[in-house]
Design an enzyme around this catalytic site. Structure first.
Site, PDB file in Angstrom:
ATOM      1  N   CYS A  52      57.746  42.968 -68.188  1.00 15.82           N
ATOM      2  CA  CYS A  52      58.242  44.347 -68.104  1.00 15.82           C
ATOM      3  C   CYS A  52      57.251  45.257 -67.394  1.00 15.82           C
ATOM      4  O   CYS A  52      57.496  45.699 -66.275  1.00 15.82           O
ATOM      5  CB  CYS A  52      58.541  44.882 -69.506  1.00 15.82           C
ATOM      6  SG  CYS A  52      59.901  44.024 -70.297  1.00 15.82           S
TER       7      CYS A  52
HETATM    8  N1  NAD Z   1      61.650  40.585 -72.415  1.00 13.84           N
HETATM    9  C1  NAD Z   1      61.541  41.842 -72.787  1.00 13.84           C
HETATM   10  O1  NAD Z   1      60.712  42.193 -73.631  1.00 13.84           O
HETATM   11  C2  NAD Z   1      62.457  42.894 -72.201  1.00 13.84           C
HETATM   12  C3  NAD Z   1      62.558  44.133 -72.849  1.00 13.84           C
HETATM   13  C4  NAD Z   1      63.409  45.080 -72.331  1.00 13.84           C
HETATM   14  C5  NAD Z   1      64.115  44.796 -71.153  1.00 13.84           C
HETATM   15  N2  NAD Z   1      63.973  43.614 -70.525  1.00 13.84           N
HETATM   16  C6  NAD Z   1      64.764  43.360 -69.312  1.00 13.84           C
HETATM   17  O2  NAD Z   1      65.885  42.550 -69.678  1.00 13.84           O
HETATM   18  C7  NAD Z   1      66.236  41.679 -68.598  1.00 13.84           C
HETATM   19  C8  NAD Z   1      66.231  40.241 -69.078  1.00 13.84           C
HETATM   20  O3  NAD Z   1      64.904  39.918 -69.448  1.00 13.84           O
HETATM   21  P1  NAD Z   1      64.543  38.679 -70.381  1.00 13.84           P
HETATM   22  O4  NAD Z   1      63.142  38.877 -70.806  1.00 13.84           O
HETATM   23  O5  NAD Z   1      65.602  38.484 -71.415  1.00 13.84           O
HETATM   24  O6  NAD Z   1      64.627  37.485 -69.323  1.00 13.84           O
HETATM   25  P2  NAD Z   1      64.560  35.935 -69.653  1.00 13.84           P
HETATM   26  O7  NAD Z   1      64.003  35.298 -68.441  1.00 13.84           O
HETATM   27  O8  NAD Z   1      63.921  35.710 -70.980  1.00 13.84           O
HETATM   28  O9  NAD Z   1      66.090  35.515 -69.811  1.00 13.84           O
HETATM   29  C9  NAD Z   1      67.019  35.628 -68.789  1.00 13.84           C
HETATM   30  C10 NAD Z   1      68.078  34.534 -68.948  1.00 13.84           C
HETATM   31  O10 NAD Z   1      69.075  34.753 -67.949  1.00 13.84           O
HETATM   32  C11 NAD Z   1      69.514  33.484 -67.501  1.00 13.84           C
HETATM   33  N3  NAD Z   1      70.198  33.660 -66.215  1.00 13.84           N
HETATM   34  C12 NAD Z   1      69.663  33.869 -65.001  1.00 13.84           C
HETATM   35  N4  NAD Z   1      70.656  34.029 -64.096  1.00 13.84           N
HETATM   36  C13 NAD Z   1      71.820  33.934 -64.764  1.00 13.84           C
HETATM   37  C14 NAD Z   1      73.185  34.015 -64.383  1.00 13.84           C
HETATM   38  N5  NAD Z   1      73.551  34.245 -63.125  1.00 13.84           N
HETATM   39  N6  NAD Z   1      74.119  33.861 -65.326  1.00 13.84           N
HETATM   40  C15 NAD Z   1      73.762  33.617 -66.606  1.00 13.84           C
HETATM   41  N7  NAD Z   1      72.498  33.538 -67.039  1.00 13.84           N
HETATM   42  C16 NAD Z   1      71.535  33.696 -66.117  1.00 13.84           C
HETATM   43  C17 NAD Z   1      68.253  32.655 -67.457  1.00 13.84           C
HETATM   44  O11 NAD Z   1      68.550  31.281 -67.461  1.00 13.84           O
HETATM   45  C18 NAD Z   1      67.544  33.117 -68.729  1.00 13.84           C
HETATM   46  O12 NAD Z   1      67.895  32.335 -69.835  1.00 13.84           O
HETATM   47  C19 NAD Z   1      65.237  41.985 -67.483  1.00 13.84           C
HETATM   48  O13 NAD Z   1      65.779  42.950 -66.645  1.00 13.84           O
HETATM   49  C20 NAD Z   1      64.054  42.570 -68.226  1.00 13.84           C
HETATM   50  O14 NAD Z   1      63.290  43.426 -67.411  1.00 13.84           O
HETATM   51  C21 NAD Z   1      63.173  42.640 -71.031  1.00 13.84           C
END
Ligand code: NAD
Length: 409
Positions: A257
């Site tokens: 992030c």
């Molecule tokens: N991790 C955090 O603490 C956090 C907090 C707030 C916001 N965010 C935001 O949330 C979003 C997701 O982050 P995350 O940490 O969950 O990511 P992550 O990498 O943990 O998970 C993302 C998932 O999406 C899947 N994926 C990718 N392309 C896909 C598609 N086309 N269809 C279906 N699934 C697909 C991946 O296989 C993966 O399992 C990002 O924008 C991030 O900036 C993250």
């Protein structure tokens, strides 16, 4: 009212999102393109340390479907998009995952579906990648389809944030979209005027953290030069009950992030010819910290009449954050690589990561309470203050020949 909900992307954000929607009484399908992850979930195994295997079993008992099969997500009421929004090696936003998720649901939505983007991104994304796409296919947004943006604020490893219901920001493309999104998310929701406001609010939250951590980093350098204990300075300043918020110096911010999101904003503003010098400088200070601490460690070692070359070093804690089994963008891993190129023999220990991955991380060992083994190393670098290490810190110090603490503040 009970809805049929699809969560797209079952990572750190998507999987807890499934849990919440089930709690709110909805029928949920979790979709991910990663078949390995889906297979694990269907065996009752979570690969996210903030969601337990037990919770996955409960979800399955409650009828949650985990699938990588596109056919299973047709004609649902609500589509929540939780896919990654990384930057590339030039720190340019990569929206290919959002693009792919939109492409995926284009022929799955039905008239009346609500689509919510929760991924963090620059202002204008929801309009550019969702509203324009669906409008170009003839859908009237706000009548046929409802599109909203609602950023996720989950904070992995922060038990406070897991216990408390985190207030949520929501914006709709139109009044109709907002009403649908508000009705879906229910309480703890703050509606804002438009999509861009919600997108900018989320990016600003994380940019605020980057800038303040960079200020604390600078304080570390100032305190070191003046031979003042930075931890004591910060603790003293934090006794002020208003107008001060404590941020701590850092080897280099990790995770996905804070080292990423601000660059979505700086990139956008650059395309518009607007400079963002404060954010740029904060990013550079953050990037400089690893080499700064490396130099400090080197000075400490030479001050003790030793040399890093051929030294044996134990590094305690490698994850990007305390109490979290996530190694992505961890500066400690980069530190280890740099120590190795300097000729040191490095062994990494991380009991949180090791326990979570069920001993599959061979290169990262478990200390398993055997503090005496630290005596065999010339130097112990205490890099991440996981609770299990922090509680035994005196014993760790007692068993270290040389001890360098990267977590003093
Ligand atoms: N991790 C955090 O603490 C956090 C907090 C707030 C916001 N965010 C935001 O949330 C979003 C997701 O982050 P995350 O940490 O969950 O990511 P992550 O990498 O943990 O998970 C993302 C998932 O999406 C899947 N994926 C990718 N392309 C896909 C598609 N086309 N269809 C279906 N699934 C697909 C991946 O296989 C993966 O399992 C990002 O924008 C991030 O900036 C993250």
């Amino acid at each position: 009212m009970k809805k049929e909900v699809v969560v797209i992307g079952l990572g750190y954000v998507g999987l807890p999102s499934v849990v919440n929607h089930v709690k709110n009484g909805h029928q949920v399908t979790g979709f991910d393109i990663d078949q390995r992850k889906i297979d694990l979930l269907n065996q009752g195994v979570s690969d996210i340390d903030t969601v337990s295997d037990k919770t996955i079993m409960t979800l399955k008992e409650k009828g949650v479907i985990f699938t990588a099969d596109e056919k299973m997500i047709k004609n649902k009421d609500v589509y929540i998009i939780d896919v990654p929004t990384p930057i590339d090696s030039n720190k340019i936003p990569d929206l290919s995952y959002v693009e792919a998720a939109v492409k995926l649901i284009i022929d799955k939505v039905k008239i009346g579906s609500l689509i919510v983007l929760e991924s963090t991104t620059y202002p204008g994304t929801t309009e550019e990648y969702l509203v324009e796409k669906f409008s170009s296919l003839g859908y009237k947004i706000g009548t046929d389809l409802f599109i909203a943006y609602s950023p996720e604020r989950i904070d992995p490893g922060n038990t406070q944030s897991l216990k408390a219901k985190i207030p949520r920001i929501v914006a709709g493309f139109s009044e109709g979209c907002l009403i649908q999104a508000q009705a879906f998310f229910g309480s703890h929701v703050t509606a804002v005027t438009d999509l861009k406001t919600a997108e900018l609010a989320k990016i600003y939250e994380n940019t605020f953290r980057l800038v303040n951590i960079a200020l604390a980093d600078e304080l570390q350098k100032i305190s070191d030069d003046l031979r003042i204990d930075v931890g004591e300075v910060l603790a003293a300043a934090a006794t002020k009950p208003f107008g001060f918020m404590k941020f701590t110096p850092n080897l280099g911010i990790g995770g996905h992030c804070i080292p990423v999101d601000p660059y979505y904003l700086t990139w956008l503003m650059e395309t518009r010819g607007i400079k963002t010098p404060l954010i740029d400088t904060a990013g550079k200070i953050n990037d400089s910290m690893l080499d700064y601490y490396l130099q400090q460690i080197n000075d400490y070692v030479t001050g003790n009449k030793q040399t890093m070359t051929s030294m044996t070093i134990a590094v305690l804690g490698v994850t990007y954050k305390k109490n979290v089994a996530d190694i992505r963008m961890s500066s400690v891993m980069t530190l280890i690589e740099k120590l190795k190129t300097m000729g040191a023999h490095v062994v990494a220990f991380d009991d949180v990561l090791h326990n979570y991955h069920h001993k599959s991380q061979e290169e990262i060992r478990s200390l398993a309470g055997k503090y005496q083994q630290l005596k065999t190393f010339d130097l112990v670098i205490y890099a991440v203050d996981h609770d299990s290490y922090e509680n035994k810190k005196p014993m760790i110090i007692e068993n270290s020949q040389l001890f360098y603490d990267l977590t003093t503040a």
